[in-house]
Design a protein around this motif. Structure first.
Motif, PDB file in Angstrom:
ATOM      1  N   LYS A  15       3.651   1.854  -4.806  1.00 32.14           N
ATOM      2  CA  LYS A  15       4.547   1.393  -5.877  1.00 32.14           C
ATOM      3  C   LYS A  15       3.780   1.155  -7.174  1.00 32.14           C
ATOM      4  O   LYS A  15       4.137   1.690  -8.233  1.00 32.14           O
ATOM      5  CB  LYS A  15       5.252   0.092  -5.469  1.00 32.14           C
ATOM      6  N   SER A  16       2.742   0.347  -7.085  1.00 30.50           N
ATOM      7  CA  SER A  16       1.988   0.038  -8.303  1.00 30.50           C
ATOM      8  C   SER A  16       1.360   1.293  -8.885  1.00 30.50           C
ATOM      9  O   SER A  16       1.305   1.463 -10.112  1.00 30.50           O
ATOM     10  CB  SER A  16       0.902  -0.992  -8.003  1.00 30.50           C
ATOM     11  N   THR A  17       0.898   2.173  -8.011  1.00 29.88           N
ATOM     12  CA  THR A  17       0.296   3.421  -8.488  1.00 29.88           C
ATOM     13  C   THR A  17       1.328   4.223  -9.288  1.00 29.88           C
ATOM     14  O   THR A  17       1.012   4.749 -10.360  1.00 29.88           O
ATOM     15  CB  THR A  17      -0.208   4.245  -7.289  1.00 29.88           C
ATOM     16  N   HIS A  36       9.032  -7.494  -3.168  1.00 31.40           N
ATOM     17  CA  HIS A  36       9.114  -7.620  -1.715  1.00 31.40           C
ATOM     18  C   HIS A  36      10.217  -8.604  -1.363  1.00 31.40           C
ATOM     19  O   HIS A  36      10.391  -8.955  -0.215  1.00 31.40           O
ATOM     20  CB  HIS A  36       7.772  -8.106  -1.145  1.00 31.40           C
ATOM     21  N   GLY A  64       0.794  -1.223   0.000  1.00 35.27           N
ATOM     22  CA  GLY A  64       0.000   0.000   0.000  1.00 35.27           C
ATOM     23  C   GLY A  64       0.823   1.268   0.000  1.00 35.27           C
ATOM     24  O   GLY A  64       0.299   2.366   0.203  1.00 35.27           O
TER      25      GLY A  64
HETATM   26  N1  ATP Z   1      -7.948   1.966  -7.872  1.00 33.62           N
HETATM   27  C1  ATP Z   1      -7.806   2.389  -6.610  1.00 33.62           C
HETATM   28  N2  ATP Z   1      -8.815   2.999  -5.974  1.00 33.62           N
HETATM   29  C2  ATP Z   1      -8.670   3.434  -4.722  1.00 33.62           C
HETATM   30  N3  ATP Z   1      -7.557   3.325  -3.987  1.00 33.62           N
HETATM   31  C3  ATP Z   1      -6.505   2.723  -4.561  1.00 33.62           C
HETATM   32  C4  ATP Z   1      -6.570   2.224  -5.899  1.00 33.62           C
HETATM   33  N4  ATP Z   1      -5.378   1.686  -6.217  1.00 33.62           N
HETATM   34  C5  ATP Z   1      -4.609   1.844  -5.122  1.00 33.62           C
HETATM   35  N5  ATP Z   1      -5.271   2.461  -4.123  1.00 33.62           N
HETATM   36  C6  ATP Z   1      -4.726   2.831  -2.797  1.00 33.62           C
HETATM   37  O1  ATP Z   1      -3.523   3.533  -2.998  1.00 33.62           O
HETATM   38  C7  ATP Z   1      -2.527   3.115  -2.081  1.00 33.62           C
HETATM   39  C8  ATP Z   1      -1.293   2.639  -2.841  1.00 33.62           C
HETATM   40  O2  ATP Z   1      -1.587   1.442  -3.514  1.00 33.62           O
HETATM   41  P1  ATP Z   1      -0.543   0.678  -4.440  1.00 33.62           P
HETATM   42  O3  ATP Z   1      -1.290  -0.381  -5.149  1.00 33.62           O
HETATM   43  O4  ATP Z   1       0.177   1.667  -5.262  1.00 33.62           O
HETATM   44  O5  ATP Z   1       0.438   0.050  -3.354  1.00 33.62           O
HETATM   45  P2  ATP Z   1       1.712  -0.868  -3.580  1.00 33.62           P
HETATM   46  O6  ATP Z   1       2.881  -0.120  -3.077  1.00 33.62           O
HETATM   47  O7  ATP Z   1       1.766  -1.376  -4.959  1.00 33.62           O
HETATM   48  O8  ATP Z   1       1.400  -2.050  -2.560  1.00 33.62           O
HETATM   49  P3  ATP Z   1       1.645  -3.640  -2.681  1.00 33.62           P
HETATM   50  O9  ATP Z   1       3.015  -3.888  -2.209  1.00 33.62           O
HETATM   51  O10 ATP Z   1       0.639  -4.172  -1.717  1.00 33.62           O
HETATM   52  O11 ATP Z   1       1.392  -4.037  -4.090  1.00 33.62           O
HETATM   53  C9  ATP Z   1      -3.190   2.064  -1.215  1.00 33.62           C
HETATM   54  O12 ATP Z   1      -3.582   2.681  -0.020  1.00 33.62           O
HETATM   55  C10 ATP Z   1      -4.375   1.599  -2.003  1.00 33.62           C
HETATM   56  O13 ATP Z   1      -5.427   1.264  -1.145  1.00 33.62           O
END
Ligand code: ATP
Ligand code: MG
Lengths: 267, 319
Positions: free
Chosen positions: B53-55, B205, B50
């Motif tokens: 990263k993916s965002t 991870h 969360g």
């Molecule tokens: N489509 C969406 N709508 C609403 N909130 C989102 C959406 N995508 C991501 N989030 C929120 O944005 C934040 C970042 O999410 P992200 O997917 O980028 O995390 P991450 O670093 O990839 O995590 P992970 O290691 O679990 O994959 C999180 O709090 C998630 O709940």
């Protein structure tokens, strides 16, 4: 544009090949679809067993309307029907992967699962058009003959645009498929009959608000040599391609706006 | 290759707040991030679940439009020039396949070739190379839906590389892979980076991925960039303190021993921090000599510990 067609054929061809692994199921589905269309059309014959005219139109005339609408719907459905799956792609997050390819997502979704069974509706309606033309006692002028393909093309264009608009709506309301379907399938249904049977108010709405009257009704009035119940100028009989173009611009805008505001899913 | 300047992304989330009312709230996912990645780099992008990263990756690839800030990848604006960018980069989401479910892997790759307009002869050579390096030979003709996770992952990697992109972006490419598949993928990525000069950005991870692959790491937490620097510096931070967990037979005052200090006690259990220069074996021996010990274990600080420390401002970014 040429590139888009090339990609379209490429993707559709690939899906066809993968569907061809199950030829029996393909033929079955095609036949089922065709039979269902014929049965649906047969309802008209039942109606005409009780009344000589429907909304002021004879049997061959109603068949003409039914067939022209049906052909437009069928062509639009064959080429673009699967855009209604956009909502599923959004929910499952698979739209992300479509966006990673150097081809627009609309093309990719439209060709998805492309399968000859989609033709099931086209063949019966084309047959009906031929039959109705043979029974219609028309004096064929060049203008009349030219209006026929124009109206089919305009109808296809209008349905394309409506389908894309309905899909783009799912960007805003992810579970909006039902509402969207009521416009697309509702539109396909309504245009099968002479619009005069729905009354003048509905006719106005179908001209000015949701311009389904331009799918086949307006141009058909010209081909069949009928006066317009609303008394609209003769220009309206030929306005189908224009209406299709305006709707297409709206659809493109809606689609782009939706994509720009697309939020993807978590993970 | 990548320029990210003060980029923010927040999501609009609709919640039910009553029978019919719905309220919209903004959820921040990425908060004013800036970094650049030069051609030829191999960068690890780390952070807890969360973190964002993916965002970030979705903004780099044009799937998401940033709420504010500027993103440039290969000189293009991803969200506005998405399809042009797609021709230049390769992307793999470990959780999701871009392959066509019902097609054999080979057909999927051929279709990708057509979409990217790669010459047939170029493709044949490339496919042969990818098949060898990623060991695809055994399942090239199997429909994608029948592939195992590891096989599919390698197929996805191949699909992302058919058009020889200058940048490869990977979101958790080793998730769920066994040791052997991981090794294959890692060796392949290293080769791609050193021999072909492909720039690679990957999230993971798995600390092993980072240690074997990335010369530079960026750590993101709660949407903010918490660390951006070289791997040796990260490793120094990682090795900062190892923790020795000692379970004594009964509760006792904090153990006093050379080369370690007690950082926490909880009944008979005590936590001793050993600095990087310290000798863990000597400490264990000394503790066991002077106390009645039930159990003893040494914990290497994990990436989550590191991130917690980073976020507390322990290690300043060196860029
Ligand atoms: N489509 C969406 N709508 C609403 N909130 C989102 C959406 N995508 C991501 N989030 C929120 O944005 C934040 C970042 O999410 P992200 O997917 O980028 O995390 P991450 O670093 O990839 O995590 P992970 O290691 O679990 O994959 C999180 O709090 C998630 O709940
Ligand atoms: Mg993620």
């Amino acid at each position: 544009m040429v590139e888009a067609v090339r990609i379209y054929l490429l993707l559709a061809g690939t899906w066809m090949r993968s569907a061809a692994q199950y030829p029996a199921s393909m033929v079955m589905l095609l036949a089922t679809q065709a039979v269902a269309t014929f049965l649906d059309a047969a309802a008209i014959l039942i109606v005409f067993a009780h009344t000589p005219r429907l909304g002021g139109f004879s049997l061959p005339e109603v068949m003409f309307l039914y067939a022209t609408s049906g052909i437009s719907v069928a062509v639009a459905d064959i080429t673009l029907g699967t855009v209604e799956r956009l909502g599923e792609h959004i929910r499952h997050g698979t739209l992300d992967t479509l966006l990673l390819r150097p081809v627009g997502p609309l093309l990719q979704i439209a060709t998805e699962d492309f399968n000859p069974r989609r033709m099931g509706k086209l063949v019966p309606t084309a047959v009906m058009l031929v039959v109705s033309l043979r029974h219609l006692d028309l004096h064929w002028t060049l203008a009349r003959a030219a209006t026929l393909p124009l109206m089919l093309a305009g109808g296809v264009g209008i349905f394309w645009a409506l389908w894309v608009l309905a899909a783009a709506w799912q960007f805003a309301v992810v579970d909006g498929k039902q509402a969207a379907n009521s416009i697309t399938y509702g539109g396909a249904y309504v245009t099968q009959y002479p619009l005069s049977i729905f009354g003048r108010d509905a006719l106005r709405g179908l001209t000015w608000v949701l311009p389904l009257a331009f799918v086949n009704w307006e141009p058909a009035l010209y081909v069949l040599g009928r006066p317009d119940p609303l008394g609209l100028p003769v220009f309206f009989r030929f306005a189908s391609p224009l209406v299709a173009a305006v709707l297409a611009v709206l659809a493109a805008l809606a689609w782009r706006t939706g994509l720009r505001h697309y939020q993807s899913t978590g993970s | 290759m990548i320029e990210v300047d003060e980029v923010c992304k927040s999501f609009t989330v609709r919640r039910r707040s009553g029978r019919l009312r719905r309220s919209r709230t903004l959820v921040g996912a990425v908060d004013r991030i800036s970094f650049t990645v030069a051609a030829g780099e191999f960068v690890g992008y780390l952070g807890p679940n969360g973190a964002g990263k993916s965002t970030t990756i979705k903004m780099l690839t044009g799937i998401l439009t940033p709420t504010s800030g500027r993103v440039r990848v290969s000189g293009l604006d991803p969200s506005r020039q998405r399809t042009a960018l797609a021709r230049r980069i390769g992307v793999v989401f470990g959780q999701r396949t871009t392959l066509w479910w019902d097609l054999p892997l080979r057909d999927s790759l051929t279709l990708v070739r057509h979409l990217y307009r790669v010459e047939r002869s170029t493709h044949q050579a490339r496919l042969a190379e990818l098949t060898e390096l990623l060991e695809l030979g055994a399942f090239l003709d199997t429909p994608v839906r029948q592939l195992s996770l590891g096989q599919r992952m390698r197929g996805d990697l191949a699909a992302a590389l058919v058009h020889d992109p200058e940048l490869l972006v990977l979101d958790e490419p080793t998730i769920g892979l066994d040791v052997i598949s991981k090794a294959t993928v890692r060796a392949f990525l290293t080769r791609l980076n050193t021999e072909r000069g492909t720039t690679i950005l990957l999230t993971t991870h798995d600390l092993g991925d980072v240690e074997r692959l990335c010369r530079r790491v960026m750590v993101i937490d709660h949407g903010r960039l918490a660390y951006d620097g070289s791997l040796p510096r990260l490793r120094a931070a990682l090795d900062a303190d190892r923790i020795l967990i000692v379970d004594l037979a009964r509760a006792a005052p904090p153990i006093e021993v050379d080369g370690a200090r007690v950082v926490r006690t909880d009944g008979p259990r005590q936590w001793l921090a050993i600095p990087p220069s310290g000798n863990a074996a000597a400490v264990v021996a000394a503790v066991a000599a002077r106390h009645e010990v039930e159990d003893i274990s040494l914990r290497e600080p994990g990436i989550e510990d590191l991130i917690t420390r980073l976020y507390g401002g322990g290690v300043p970014a060196d860029r």
